[in-house]
Design a protein around this motif. Structure first.
Motif, PDB file in Angstrom:
ATOM      1  N   UNK A 103     -18.749  10.486  25.975  1.00  0.00           N
ATOM      2  CA  UNK A 103     -17.449  10.109  25.435  1.00  0.00           C
ATOM      3  C   UNK A 103     -16.399  11.150  25.796  1.00  0.00           C
ATOM      4  N   UNK A 104     -16.695  12.409  25.544  1.00  0.00           N
ATOM      5  CA  UNK A 104     -15.737  13.469  25.854  1.00  0.00           C
ATOM      6  C   UNK A 104     -15.533  13.626  27.355  1.00  0.00           C
ATOM      7  N   UNK A 105     -16.547  13.284  28.147  1.00  0.00           N
ATOM      8  CA  UNK A 105     -16.411  13.348  29.609  1.00  0.00           C
ATOM      9  C   UNK A 105     -15.312  12.396  30.076  1.00  0.00           C
ATOM     10  N   UNK A 161      -7.411  12.763  30.621  1.00  0.00           N
ATOM     11  CA  UNK A 161      -6.427  13.752  30.212  1.00  0.00           C
ATOM     12  C   UNK A 161      -6.190  13.809  28.727  1.00  0.00           C
ATOM     13  N   UNK A 162      -7.145  13.282  27.934  1.00  0.00           N
ATOM     14  CA  UNK A 162      -7.022  13.269  26.476  1.00  0.00           C
ATOM     15  C   UNK A 162      -7.837  14.422  25.909  1.00  0.00           C
ATOM     16  N   UNK A 163      -7.241  15.133  24.969  1.00  0.00           N
ATOM     17  CA  UNK A 163      -7.939  16.251  24.340  1.00  0.00           C
ATOM     18  C   UNK A 163      -9.139  15.732  23.544  1.00  0.00           C
ATOM     19  N   UNK A 164     -10.339  16.107  23.971  1.00  0.00           N
ATOM     20  CA  UNK A 164     -11.565  15.578  23.370  1.00  0.00           C
ATOM     21  C   UNK A 164     -11.854  16.263  22.037  1.00  0.00           C
ATOM     22  N   UNK A 165     -12.165  15.484  20.991  1.00  0.00           N
ATOM     23  CA  UNK A 165     -12.504  16.084  19.686  1.00  0.00           C
ATOM     24  C   UNK A 165     -13.889  16.695  19.685  1.00  0.00           C
ATOM     25  N   UNK A 166     -14.179  17.475  18.661  1.00  0.00           N
ATOM     26  CA  UNK A 166     -15.496  18.101  18.516  1.00  0.00           C
ATOM     27  C   UNK A 166     -16.492  17.209  17.779  1.00  0.00           C
ATOM     28  N   UNK A 167     -16.023  16.039  17.332  1.00  0.00           N
ATOM     29  CA  UNK A 167     -16.852  15.056  16.664  1.00  0.00           C
ATOM     30  C   UNK A 167     -17.637  15.655  15.501  1.00  0.00           C
TER      31      UNK A 167
END
Length: 299
Positions: free
Chosen positions: A138-140, A146-152
């Protein structure tokens, strides 16, 4: 009259003979633990010592326990948010599938239903890897966009949305129920609406939703009861029994922690009975609301 009574008694004895293994299992694994938990909820019991009667003290302590209030709030949050998201997603998918050709719908129905057969432990482990902040898929893709990936599950703010996203993996069961309900909606209603110039959205709101409202009610009530008992997914994902920062601590995890980590069996039993009363009250509320909001054909 006597012959009729004797035949009924024989039929009853024959039926009891065939179901006695089930009756024994029901008594030993359901009824007896149910009644014992009620008794233990009024006692101080640690599994290592005999239970000691303390009355309503456990319930009083629970109302003053901040951890229990957090767990109860998290549980209500999951019931509301996961239930609403699951309802909208299942309805959308079922309406989309119903509009495709029948042969294709059979395959797609199986595809959507299959994830619901995956055990909760396996599902939680897979999604824990998929939502990993370092190498999760998902974060990949979010990084590629170009979206800042959350730490979930490592961030208290994103942990609960991550659990909600995980729970939608098993939405296929409700999709199948909605598809069965959609197949019973009279086609004449849609044809009459088309003649009157109604659009797709108007047909969904005025025809589809009211016609399948019994199925929606059933899925809503059963889904809420299941979510109130949410345990496996947050337990597997959070190795700290509700972390990070108690953001995924549910009432079921709280009861498990008190019973088997702290050996407060009486305290845990009181927790489960509070949940039972809440679920019972909400079910009665749903049933009362449904009397004027659910449309039953022919009744």
């Amino acid at each position: 009259m006597r012959k009729h009574t004797r035949s009924n008694l024989k039929a009853l004895k024959r039926g009891l003979f065939f179901i006695w293994p089930w009756l024994i299992g029901l008594t030993v694994f359901n009824i007896v633990p149910f009644m014992l938990s009620l008794y233990y909820s009024f006692t101080d019991y640690s599994l290592l010592t005999p239970p000691r009667w303390i009355g309503l003290t456990n319930f009083k302590w629970l109302l003053e326990d901040r951890a229990f209030r957090i767990a109860l709030w998290n549980t209500f949050w999951f019931v509301l948010v996961a239930g609403l998201v699951g309802l909208l997603l299942a309805l959308t998918l079922s309406i989309m599938l119903y509009s495709v050709r029948e042969k294709a719908m059979r395959w797609l129905r199986a595809v959507y239903y299959f994830p619901g057969l995956v055990p909760g432990v396996i599902m939680a482990l897979v999604w824990k890897l998929m939502l990993n902040p370092n190498y999760g898929i998902f974060n990949f893709f979010l990084d590629k966009l170009g979206i800042s990936a959350p730490l979930w599950f490592h961030d208290p703010f994103w942990a609960k949305p991550g659990i909600v996203l995980l729970l939608q993996f098993g939405v296929g069961g409700n999709v199948v129920i909605y598809l069965a309900a959609l197949s019973s909606v009279p086609v004449e209603l849609y044809e009459a609406a088309s003649i009157d110039g109604a659009g797709i959205w108007h047909k969904i709101i005025k025809i589809t939703i009211p016609s399948i409202s019994p199925a929606i009610f059933f899925c809503t009530v059963t889904g809420a009861i299941w979510t109130f008992q949410l345990f496996t997914e947050p337990f597997i994902i959070s190795n700290t029994l509700g972390g990070p920062d108690r953001s995924t601590l549910t009432s079921a995890i709280f009861a498990y922690k008190e019973a088997f980590a702290c050996l407060h069996m009486g305290y845990a039993s009181a927790t489960t009975w509070i949940l039972f009363v809440i679920m019972f009250a909400l079910t009665l509320l749903f049933l009362k609301i449904s009397k004027g909001a659910i449309y039953y054909r022919g009744g």
